[in-house]
Each structure stands twice: as C-alpha cells, then as structure tokens.
Motif scaffolding. Structure first.
Motif, mmCIF file in Angstrom:
data_model
loop_
_atom_site.group_PDB
_atom_site.id
_atom_site.type_symbol
_atom_site.label_atom_id
_atom_site.label_comp_id
_atom_site.label_asym_id
_atom_site.label_seq_id
_atom_site.Cartn_x
_atom_site.Cartn_y
_atom_site.Cartn_z
ATOM 1 N N THR A 48 0.634 -20.168 54.131
ATOM 2 C CA THR A 48 -0.149 -19.909 52.920
ATOM 3 C C THR A 48 -0.074 -18.435 52.529
ATOM 4 O O THR A 48 0.074 -18.098 51.353
ATOM 5 C CB THR A 48 -1.615 -20.317 53.134
ATOM 6 O OG1 THR A 48 -2.118 -19.670 54.312
ATOM 7 C CG2 THR A 48 -1.742 -21.816 53.304
ATOM 8 N N GLU A 52 1.822 -16.481 49.109
ATOM 9 C CA GLU A 52 1.205 -15.465 48.254
ATOM 10 C C GLU A 52 2.028 -14.178 48.243
ATOM 11 O O GLU A 52 2.215 -13.556 47.187
ATOM 12 C CB GLU A 52 -0.211 -15.159 48.739
ATOM 13 C CG GLU A 52 -1.178 -16.305 48.565
ATOM 14 C CD GLU A 52 -2.538 -15.999 49.168
ATOM 15 O OE1 GLU A 52 -2.819 -14.820 49.452
ATOM 16 O OE2 GLU A 52 -3.311 -16.952 49.351
ATOM 17 N N GLN A 56 4.254 -12.170 45.075
ATOM 18 C CA GLN A 56 4.143 -10.763 44.711
ATOM 19 C C GLN A 56 5.458 -10.011 44.895
ATOM 20 O O GLN A 56 5.542 -8.824 44.588
ATOM 21 C CB GLN A 56 3.047 -10.085 45.545
ATOM 22 C CG GLN A 56 1.659 -10.625 45.257
ATOM 23 C CD GLN A 56 0.605 -10.005 46.150
ATOM 24 O OE1 GLN A 56 0.917 -9.169 46.998
ATOM 25 N NE2 GLN A 56 -0.627 -10.432 45.968
#
Length: 95
Positions: A48, A52, A56
């Motif tokens: 997870t 993320e 980015q």
C-alpha cells in the motif's frame, strides 16, 4: 547398471568437481550444479505504501532473493516434478 538419467542429475558436463551450497530448506550440502536454483524478487516496502510512493514518482528498489534446494526438497515443494522413465531423458522446461 543402466543410467537413470542422461546427465546423471547434474549440469556440469565434463568440467570436473563443482562447489557445494546449502539447501535453503533442510540445510543439506548439495553440489551447486545439482541443486535447484529459485530466484525471487522481494521489496522492503509494504504494497500500500509502495503504491502511494510510486504515484508520487519515487523509485522503490527490489532485491533479488536466491535460494538453492536439494532435489528432495524441490520435489516436496513442487519446484520440480517426478517424471516417468520416458520423460526423464528429455530436456526443456518442466512447467
């Protein structure tokens, strides 16, 4: 005495003796050319969090995990299959 396998269970050809490695499961000493090598990719970041970070634009390194198994442990784990007498002498992929 008949040969059970054309290679006698090794991949060394005619190059003499080879080194030994420890089986990753039972710890037995196995010749390196006879042991079954399994490579896998592992990451130290949770999936997870990795998702993320990738969104980015971050680079997440993966490390390669190399394990060697003796023939009996490789059969037990399903890495190699038990083959019939006719199939034993043929090379190629088993899966």
């Amino acid at each position: 005495m008949p040969k059970k396998r054309a290679s006698r269970g090794r991949s060394k050809g005619g190059k003499g003796s080879s080194g030994v490695v420890h089986c990753s499961q039972c710890g037995a000493l196995v010749p390196r050319d006879k042991a079954k090598k399994v490579t896998g990719r592992i990451t130290l970041v949770e999936p997870t969090l990795a998702k993320e970070l990738k969104a980015q634009g971050a680079y997440i390194p993966m490390s390669t995990d190399v394990k060697f198994y003796c023939v009996s442990c490789a059969v037990h784990r399903g890495i190699v299959k038990v083959r019939s007498e006719a199939e034993r002498r043929t090379g190629g992929r088993l899966w």
